[in-house]
Design a protein around this motif. Sequence first.
Motif, PDB file in Angstrom:
ATOM      1  N   CYS A   6      26.806  17.570  61.472  1.00 26.78           N
ATOM      2  CA  CYS A   6      26.027  16.368  61.777  1.00 26.78           C
ATOM      3  C   CYS A   6      26.858  15.102  61.697  1.00 26.78           C
ATOM      4  O   CYS A   6      27.764  14.989  60.873  1.00 26.78           O
ATOM      5  N   GLY A   7      26.529  14.181  62.570  1.00 29.86           N
ATOM      6  CA  GLY A   7      27.159  12.877  62.536  1.00 29.86           C
ATOM      7  C   GLY A   7      27.595  12.428  63.901  1.00 29.86           C
ATOM      8  O   GLY A   7      27.200  13.002  64.918  1.00 29.86           O
ATOM      9  N   THR A   8      28.397  11.379  63.906  1.00 30.72           N
ATOM     10  CA  THR A   8      28.908  10.800  65.152  1.00 30.72           C
ATOM     11  C   THR A   8      30.412  11.006  65.175  1.00 30.72           C
ATOM     12  O   THR A   8      31.102  10.712  64.192  1.00 30.72           O
ATOM     13  N   TRP A   9      30.867  11.528  66.298  1.00 27.48           N
ATOM     14  CA  TRP A   9      32.260  11.981  66.395  1.00 27.48           C
ATOM     15  C   TRP A   9      32.915  11.418  67.656  1.00 27.48           C
ATOM     16  O   TRP A   9      32.287  11.386  68.711  1.00 27.48           O
ATOM     17  N   ASP A  10      34.203  11.042  67.532  1.00 30.30           N
ATOM     18  CA  ASP A  10      34.981  10.555  68.684  1.00 30.30           C
ATOM     19  C   ASP A  10      36.041  11.574  69.075  1.00 30.30           C
ATOM     20  O   ASP A  10      36.764  12.087  68.203  1.00 30.30           O
ATOM     21  N   MET A  11      36.165  11.813  70.354  1.00 31.33           N
ATOM     22  CA  MET A  11      37.167  12.771  70.823  1.00 31.33           C
ATOM     23  C   MET A  11      38.580  12.257  70.579  1.00 31.33           C
ATOM     24  O   MET A  11      38.899  11.116  70.925  1.00 31.33           O
ATOM     25  N   ILE A  12      39.424  13.104  69.991  1.00 29.44           N
ATOM     26  CA  ILE A  12      40.836  12.714  69.784  1.00 29.44           C
ATOM     27  C   ILE A  12      41.791  13.620  70.551  1.00 29.44           C
ATOM     28  O   ILE A  12      42.959  13.286  70.719  1.00 29.44           O
ATOM     29  N   LEU A  37      37.560  10.099  80.579  1.00 27.95           N
ATOM     30  CA  LEU A  37      36.534   9.703  79.608  1.00 27.95           C
ATOM     31  C   LEU A  37      36.925  10.030  78.173  1.00 27.95           C
ATOM     32  O   LEU A  37      37.532  11.063  77.902  1.00 27.95           O
ATOM     33  N   LYS A  38      36.567   9.111  77.292  1.00 25.50           N
ATOM     34  CA  LYS A  38      36.667   9.376  75.850  1.00 25.50           C
ATOM     35  C   LYS A  38      35.264   9.758  75.405  1.00 25.50           C
ATOM     36  O   LYS A  38      34.383   8.907  75.315  1.00 25.50           O
ATOM     37  N   LEU A  39      35.077  11.027  75.156  1.00 23.86           N
ATOM     38  CA  LEU A  39      33.730  11.509  74.834  1.00 23.86           C
ATOM     39  C   LEU A  39      33.402  11.282  73.372  1.00 23.86           C
ATOM     40  O   LEU A  39      34.284  11.243  72.508  1.00 23.86           O
ATOM     41  N   LYS A  40      32.102  11.145  73.133  1.00 24.98           N
ATOM     42  CA  LYS A  40      31.568  10.993  71.791  1.00 24.98           C
ATOM     43  C   LYS A  40      30.531  12.092  71.605  1.00 24.98           C
ATOM     44  O   LYS A  40      29.820  12.424  72.558  1.00 24.98           O
ATOM     45  N   LYS A  41      30.471  12.678  70.426  1.00 25.42           N
ATOM     46  CA  LYS A  41      29.403  13.644  70.113  1.00 25.42           C
ATOM     47  C   LYS A  41      28.524  13.068  69.026  1.00 25.42           C
ATOM     48  O   LYS A  41      29.034  12.543  68.023  1.00 25.42           O
ATOM     49  N   VAL A  42      27.231  13.192  69.237  1.00 25.08           N
ATOM     50  CA  VAL A  42      26.285  12.868  68.169  1.00 25.08           C
ATOM     51  C   VAL A  42      25.492  14.142  67.905  1.00 25.08           C
ATOM     52  O   VAL A  42      24.827  14.668  68.803  1.00 25.08           O
ATOM     53  N   ILE A  43      25.607  14.654  66.703  1.00 22.33           N
ATOM     54  CA  ILE A  43      24.953  15.925  66.358  1.00 22.33           C
ATOM     55  C   ILE A  43      23.939  15.692  65.247  1.00 22.33           C
ATOM     56  O   ILE A  43      24.260  15.108  64.207  1.00 22.33           O
ATOM     57  N   GLY A  47      17.147  21.841  59.770  1.00 21.39           N
ATOM     58  CA  GLY A  47      16.992  23.285  59.606  1.00 21.39           C
ATOM     59  C   GLY A  47      17.716  24.017  60.712  1.00 21.39           C
ATOM     60  O   GLY A  47      18.919  23.842  60.876  1.00 21.39           O
ATOM     61  N   ASP A  48      16.971  24.818  61.488  1.00 19.83           N
ATOM     62  CA  ASP A  48      17.570  25.595  62.577  1.00 19.83           C
ATOM     63  C   ASP A  48      17.591  24.819  63.892  1.00 19.83           C
ATOM     64  O   ASP A  48      18.038  25.324  64.912  1.00 19.83           O
ATOM     65  N   GLN A  49      17.052  23.607  63.879  1.00 19.42           N
ATOM     66  CA  GLN A  49      16.917  22.813  65.103  1.00 19.42           C
ATOM     67  C   GLN A  49      18.095  21.842  65.252  1.00 19.42           C
ATOM     68  O   GLN A  49      18.395  21.097  64.318  1.00 19.42           O
ATOM     69  N   PHE A  50      18.739  21.878  66.399  1.00 18.55           N
ATOM     70  CA  PHE A  50      19.867  20.978  66.661  1.00 18.55           C
ATOM     71  C   PHE A  50      19.609  20.111  67.887  1.00 18.55           C
ATOM     72  O   PHE A  50      18.967  20.548  68.842  1.00 18.55           O
ATOM     73  N   ILE A  51      20.147  18.907  67.857  1.00 12.61           N
ATOM     74  CA  ILE A  51      20.268  18.070  69.055  1.00 12.61           C
ATOM     75  C   ILE A  51      21.742  17.686  69.147  1.00 12.61           C
ATOM     76  O   ILE A  51      22.304  17.158  68.180  1.00 12.61           O
ATOM     77  N   ILE A  52      22.350  18.014  70.282  1.00 14.89           N
ATOM     78  CA  ILE A  52      23.751  17.640  70.495  1.00 14.89           C
ATOM     79  C   ILE A  52      23.829  16.723  71.704  1.00 14.89           C
ATOM     80  O   ILE A  52      23.441  17.102  72.814  1.00 14.89           O
ATOM     81  N   LYS A  53      24.328  15.512  71.465  1.00 10.95           N
ATOM     82  CA  LYS A  53      24.493  14.542  72.553  1.00 10.95           C
ATOM     83  C   LYS A  53      25.975  14.367  72.841  1.00 10.95           C
ATOM     84  O   LYS A  53      26.764  14.150  71.915  1.00 10.95           O
ATOM     85  N   THR A  54      26.313  14.481  74.119  1.00 14.74           N
ATOM     86  CA  THR A  54      27.675  14.175  74.570  1.00 14.74           C
ATOM     87  C   THR A  54      27.579  12.864  75.329  1.00 14.74           C
ATOM     88  O   THR A  54      26.863  12.773  76.333  1.00 14.74           O
ATOM     89  N   LEU A  55      28.255  11.844  74.803  1.00 19.88           N
ATOM     90  CA  LEU A  55      28.090  10.494  75.346  1.00 19.88           C
ATOM     91  C   LEU A  55      29.398   9.986  75.950  1.00 19.88           C
ATOM     92  O   LEU A  55      30.489  10.288  75.454  1.00 19.88           O
ATOM     93  N   SER A  56      29.266   9.225  77.025  1.00 20.09           N
ATOM     94  CA  SER A  56      30.424   8.562  77.618  1.00 20.09           C
ATOM     95  C   SER A  56      29.938   7.330  78.367  1.00 20.09           C
ATOM     96  O   SER A  56      28.734   7.140  78.552  1.00 20.09           O
ATOM     97  N   THR A  57      30.871   6.528  78.830  1.00 21.24           N
ATOM     98  CA  THR A  57      30.512   5.332  79.593  1.00 21.24           C
ATOM     99  C   THR A  57      29.987   5.706  80.977  1.00 21.24           C
ATOM    100  O   THR A  57      29.313   4.913  81.621  1.00 21.24           O
ATOM    101  N   PHE A  58      30.267   6.934  81.431  1.00 23.03           N
ATOM    102  CA  PHE A  58      29.924   7.376  82.786  1.00 23.03           C
ATOM    103  C   PHE A  58      28.559   8.044  82.827  1.00 23.03           C
ATOM    104  O   PHE A  58      27.697   7.691  83.622  1.00 23.03           O
ATOM    105  N   LYS A  59      28.362   9.032  81.970  1.00 20.55           N
ATOM    106  CA  LYS A  59      27.051   9.656  81.827  1.00 20.55           C
ATOM    107  C   LYS A  59      26.938  10.349  80.486  1.00 20.55           C
ATOM    108  O   LYS A  59      27.940  10.538  79.787  1.00 20.55           O
TER     109      LYS A  59
END
Length: 134
Positions: A6-12, A37-43, A47-59
């Motif tokens: 979980c958290g906010t992550w920047d692609m390196i 693109l420099k992608l960002k993940k927000v996870i 419990g067993d439920q996840f939301i994974i967001k892949t974010l960028s300036t493009f989409k």
Amino acid sequence: MPASLCGTWDMISNVNLEGYMIALGISPCLRKIALKLKLKKVIEQQGDQFIIKTLSTFKNYTVSFRVGQEFKEFTKGLDNRHVKSLVTWEGNKLVCEQKGEKKNRGWAHWIEDDKLHLDLYCEGELCRQVFRRT
Ligand code: VL7
């Protein structure tokens, strides 16, 4: 208990995104944009439920699922395919199998050295991404 994703992550780092996109049949024009693109993940996890967001300036791309429960995924804005996805824990790895037209397709997330790792694979191509916490 594996370390939390979980958290906010920047692609390196991002190795062979090009090969992965070619395997998915992404157009040269879109590949050129995606590679910059420099992608960002927000996870998020409850419990067993996840939301994974892949974010960028493009989409952006968001997927939500329950571990162990197959779900229908539409990869909207990526390769725009319908797949049947199943996410499970394999040891410390959160592994997704994406069944559909493309063989051997899926991804795996895990934590190593406080970094978030992501392997994206499709038909023999492997893209390896690493993220650090923001
Ligand atoms: C999904 C790039 C390249 C098409 C657009 C590029 C914009 C930003 O599947 C993924 O993550 C999983 C695991 O975290 C959860 O959904 C990665 C992005 C990788 C795919 C395909 C290029 C078009 C990408 C949304």
